[in-house]
Design an enzyme around this catalytic site. Structure first.
Site, PDB file in Angstrom:
ATOM      1  N   GLY A 229       0.816  -1.205   0.000  1.00  0.00           N
ATOM      2  CA  GLY A 229       0.000   0.000   0.000  1.00  0.00           C
ATOM      3  C   GLY A 229       0.850   1.255   0.000  1.00  0.00           C
ATOM      4  N   CYS A 257       5.471  -5.799   1.647  1.00  0.00           N
ATOM      5  CA  CYS A 257       5.667  -4.383   1.347  1.00  0.00           C
ATOM      6  C   CYS A 257       5.182  -3.500   2.501  1.00  0.00           C
ATOM      7  CB  CYS A 257       5.001  -4.030   0.025  1.00  0.00           C
ATOM      8  SG  CYS A 257       5.650  -2.522  -0.734  1.00  0.00           S
ATOM      9  N   ASN A 299       8.277  -1.946  -4.879  1.00  0.00           N
ATOM     10  CA  ASN A 299       7.643  -0.642  -5.000  1.00  0.00           C
ATOM     11  C   ASN A 299       7.454  -0.081  -3.600  1.00  0.00           C
ATOM     12  OD1 ASN A 299       6.188   1.632  -5.498  1.00  0.00           O
ATOM     13  ND2 ASN A 299       4.312   0.590  -6.111  1.00  0.00           N
ATOM     14  N   GLY A 301       8.881   3.279  -0.752  1.00  0.00           N
ATOM     15  CA  GLY A 301       9.715   4.425  -0.432  1.00  0.00           C
ATOM     16  C   GLY A 301      10.099   4.498   1.027  1.00  0.00           C
ATOM     17  N   PHE A 302       9.584   3.551   1.839  1.00  0.00           N
ATOM     18  CA  PHE A 302       9.910   3.480   3.263  1.00  0.00           C
ATOM     19  C   PHE A 302      10.488   2.103   3.567  1.00  0.00           C
ATOM     20  CE2 PHE A 302       6.819   6.833   2.959  1.00  0.00           C
ATOM     21  CZ  PHE A 302       7.170   7.749   3.933  1.00  0.00           C
ATOM     22  N   HIS A 347       7.736  -8.013  -3.602  1.00  0.00           N
ATOM     23  CA  HIS A 347       6.454  -8.466  -4.136  1.00  0.00           C
ATOM     24  C   HIS A 347       6.563  -9.867  -4.736  1.00  0.00           C
ATOM     25  CE1 HIS A 347       3.931  -4.774  -3.914  1.00  0.00           C
ATOM     26  NE2 HIS A 347       5.129  -4.219  -3.783  1.00  0.00           N
ATOM     27  N   GLU A 349       4.184 -11.760  -5.594  1.00  0.00           N
ATOM     28  CA  GLU A 349       3.115 -12.064  -6.548  1.00  0.00           C
ATOM     29  C   GLU A 349       3.549 -11.820  -7.990  1.00  0.00           C
ATOM     30  OE1 GLU A 349       2.980  -7.792  -6.271  1.00  0.00           O
ATOM     31  OE2 GLU A 349       3.079  -9.335  -4.720  1.00  0.00           O
TER      32      GLU A 349
END
Length: 372
Positions: A229, A257, A299, A301-302, A347, A349
């Site tokens: 998310g 994630c 994906n 940024g933290f 990820h 998936e």
């Protein structure tokens, strides 16, 4: 025709041609290094409030179709490419990427300097930006546009998971015999994730982001999943509280994630913003137990701030870092040593991306089987 501007908050300006919808948009400027999967990228809810620049020079070659999206709409705030395809050529295509961007009101720009933009972000870090197209926007002047970019909201402290999550629970049925019931908390879930669980015999109950531990456990699930998310995990205290209740119950847990970051915070760890993040499908991640390296899709940024030199104490017993990124050493996975709970930052998936880590879904199923 130079009828569009990309303005970064540090004052750097790129001129180019309008692509997609005409108008203006604001968001965090980031880059994606994937050479394929642009439709999955565009529709990934984790890109909410981000302007995404593609480092691959040709975008749109295969058009768009009804099968590849990861959600029901394009999620990015804006789109930056070098050279849009003039013709979409693929037997599955139902339209062009440019038309899809226009239809959904996504403002984009085509610039000759995507490499210069990427190098700039690697040097200076991700930052706020705006894309402006059309005569009125360009005529406003760079200084006026820069001031508007600097007034736009920052990603730090942003609670976005509830904005992109489902508002009502729904069920993805198991394919074949139902072996397990999984409660999946949608913090910005990609459609491929419940599919990967369903093909392994999981009936997946997808729940809104703000679901409480009581609501999650009321399903009597064999396991609980927290999805990817957008936003700052430090702003999603509701998800941390819910996960603490799940961990207290001893129910098997798997997170990816954003779910990995929420897991880290539930264990008492901190999170921090990466300089320019990981966004692509070729990140090398090492499993510390086996030494094996997975090429993985990212994906985020933290990241989680955890001690990588051995087990550490948490309110739920000892835990350890299971995976690390070989590019920058950041934490890519966590697990509890005495409870069935683990997570990864990447990820598995693989939508789009490599399938090296698909075995993590089997690991989750194994934990649910062992806990029966």
């Amino acid at each position: 025709m130079n009828d569009a501007l990309l303005v970064l908050e540090d004052g750097r300006v790129f001129r180019g041609a309008a692509y997609g919808a005409e108008g203006e948009t604001f968001g965090e400027m980031v880059f994606n290094t994937g050479m394929t999967g642009y439709q999955e990228t565009l529709t990934d809810p984790s890109y909410a409030r981000q302007i995404v620049a593609m480092t691959s020079p040709h975008i749109g070659n295969t058009g768009v179709n009804a099968h590849d999206p990861e959600s029901d709409r394009i999620q990015v705030a804006g789109y930056v490419v070098r050279e849009p395809a003039r013709v979409a050529s693929n037997w599955r295509a139902t339209g062009s990427l440019g038309s899809a961007l226009r239809e959904q009101g996504v403002v984009g720009i085509a610039i000759p300097g995507t490499r210069a933009l990427t190098r700039h972000l690697r040097d200076r870090g991700a930052m706020r930006a705006g894309v402006f197209s059309g005569a009125a926007a360009v005529a406003a002047g760079e200084e006026a546009l820069l001031e508007r970019v600097r007034r736009s909201p920052s990603m730090k402290g942003a609670d976005l998971a509830r904005d992109v999550s489902t508002t009502e629970p729904y069920v993805v049925p198991a394919q074949g015999d139902r072996r397990y019931t999984v409660a999946a908390v949608d913090l910005g879930i990609k459609s491929m994730t419940p599919h990967r669980l369903a093909v392994r015999g999981c009936e997946v109950h997808v729940l809104p982001a703000a679901s409480t531990a009581e609501e999650i456990l009321a399903l009597a699930p064999d396991g609980v999943f927290f999805s990817n998310g957008p936003g700052d995990p430090a702003a999603a205290g509701y998800a941390v509280d819910a996960l603490k209740g799940v961990l207290d119950s001893g129910t098997p847990f798997f997170g990816i994630c954003f779910g990995n970051q929420i897991f880290g915070r539930a264990l008492g760890l901190g999170t921090y913003k990466l300089r320019f993040g990981h966004r692509g499908i070729n990140q090398p991640v090492q499993d510390r137990a086996t030494g094996r390296v997975h090429i993985s899709a990212h994906n985020h940024g933290f990241a989680v701030d955890a001690p990588a030199d051995g087990p550490f104490d948490t309110p739920y017993g000892p835990a350890e870092v299971t995976h690390v990124n070989l590019n920058d050493g950041c934490v890519e996975g966590l697990r509890l040593l005495e409870r069935p709970a683990f997570s990864v930052q990447y990820h598995p998936e693989a939508a789009a991306g490599p399938h090296d880590a698909s075995g993590l879904f089997e690991r989750f199923c194994g934990q649910m089987e062992a806990s029966r």
